[in-house]
Design an enzyme around this catalytic site. Structure first.
Site, PDB file in Angstrom:
ATOM      1  N   LYS A   1     -21.112 -42.173   2.233  1.00  0.00           N
ATOM      2  CA  LYS A   1     -20.534 -40.879   2.637  1.00  0.00           C
ATOM      3  C   LYS A   1     -20.845 -39.808   1.596  1.00  0.00           C
ATOM      4  O   LYS A   1     -21.218 -38.683   1.940  1.00  0.00           O
ATOM      5  CB  LYS A   1     -19.014 -41.022   2.857  1.00  0.00           C
TER       6      LYS A   1
ATOM      7  N   GLN B   1      -9.839 -43.647   3.009  1.00  0.00           N
ATOM      8  CA  GLN B   1     -10.631 -44.815   3.391  1.00  0.00           C
ATOM      9  C   GLN B   1      -9.730 -46.007   3.729  1.00  0.00           C
ATOM     10  O   GLN B   1      -8.841 -46.360   2.957  1.00  0.00           O
ATOM     11  CB  GLN B   1     -11.584 -45.174   2.231  1.00  0.00           C
TER      12      GLN B   1
ATOM     13  N   ASP C   1     -11.383 -37.569   9.823  1.00  0.00           N
ATOM     14  CA  ASP C   1     -11.540 -38.867  10.490  1.00  0.00           C
ATOM     15  C   ASP C   1     -10.985 -38.843  11.910  1.00  0.00           C
ATOM     16  O   ASP C   1     -11.315 -39.696  12.731  1.00  0.00           O
ATOM     17  CB  ASP C   1     -10.807 -39.957   9.701  1.00  0.00           C
TER      18      ASP C   1
END
Ligand code: NAD
Length: 279
Positions: free
Chosen positions: A51, A95, A118
């Site tokens: 990422k 995460q 997200d």
């Protein structure tokens, strides 16, 4: 093989487009993603590395916040609140997986929808269900783009999704329903899984079970999307027994090089979209 849907290729097209747009930004502030990790999970380390590399390659600013494994819920919540108020940050991701003492749903609920890169906040998910947003959770977004890129018909198609997680199966099913597909979502308790799968026009496996999908699950017209990310004896593979079904089906995504790179590209695209909305 001409039936491969290359996520690597499409993700590069998306990332090049983002890089081009970011290079033309005249405002003082560039888009920025904040990545929060708790602990030192090795798969998470790898995903975050990709990422950050992706963000750097397209000129997106990034901040990586790595917190200790035994952080408390309230300490993590404080961190999220700080990022919510930080006007230099456009998108926040936490995460997964998180350690046991952390309630992931509460953390995702805390991220402002306007910074929810997200797409796991209940408001964002609600808007996905209501067909009221152009920001989808990154993995479902990548899957839809792969299908549309290859002009695979969704309207009226039978789509079978194996896996009902909050991050893949549930949002993906809702996006597909809104695109007029006929969707079946399966889980470990589903009876006659093979029979259901063989009737699919599009079979999407997000089970996290290596070699689950073999020739009994497909036919020559099936489009197979392999979301699985499994590490078996240090070897990275999907849910599909690729050597067994790859040559039979109409289309298939490989692992690696399929859904994985699309997830990263779509995550960064979400941050760019949030930047445009917030700026
Ligand atoms: P999860 O791990 O939370 O749950 C798995 C789901 O699959 C459950 O709903 C379970 O009922 C179902 N399932 C598991 N085995 C099954 C079986 N044999 N038959 C029927 N149903 C079964 O789901 P997740 O977080 O969506 O992750 C699924 C997989 O996708 C994992 O391998 C994960 O690493 C991978 N993943 C990959 C990406 C990517 O970008 N490539 C992104 C997200 C998740």
């Amino acid at each position: 093989m001409s039936n491969i849907i290359s996520g690597k290729e499409l993700s590069n097209i998306i990332l090049d487009g983002l890089k081009n747009k970011i290079s033309k930004i005249k405002e003082k502030r560039l888009p920025k993603i904040a990545i929060v990790q708790v602990g030192d999970n090795s798969a998470s380390n790898k995903y975050i590395k990709h990422k950050i590399k992706g963000a750097n390659n397209i000129g997106m600013l990034n901040e990586y916040i790595k917190l200790k494994e035994d952080i408390t819920q309230s300490e993590l919540e404080l961190q999220i609140k700080k990022l919510n108020e930080d006007t230099s940050v456009d998108g926040i991701i936490v995460q997964l997986p998180l350690p046991k003492q952390i309630n992931a749903n509460t953390i995702n609920s805390l991220i402002y929808p306007s910074k929810d890169a997200d797409g796991f906040n209940p408001t964002t998910i609600g808007n996905v269900v209501l067909n009221n947003t152009d920001i989808y959770p990154a993995t479902p977004s990548g899957i839809i783009k792969l299908l549309e890129w290859k002009n695979i018909n969704l309207v009226g198609s039978n789509v079978v999704i194996i896996g009902r997680s909050n991050i893949v199966g549930k949002p993906l099913a809702n996006i597909l329903i809104n695109k007029s597909a006929t969707v079946t979502i399966c889980n470990t308790k589903t009876r006659n899984l093979e029979e259901i799968a063989t009737n699919a026009d599009i079979l999407i496996s997000a089970a996290g079970s290596a070699n689950l999908i073999n020739k009994n699950f497909i036919n020559k017209n099936t489009v197979v999307i392999d979301v699985g990310a499994n590490f078996i004896d240090g070897h990275y593979c999907g849910d599909v027994n690729f050597s067994e079904v790859g040559e039979i089906v109409k289309y298939i995504t490989p692992v690696p090089g399929g859904v994985g790179p699309m997830t990263i590209a779509c995550l960064l695209e979400n941050v760019y979209k949030l930047y445009l909305k917030n700026n």
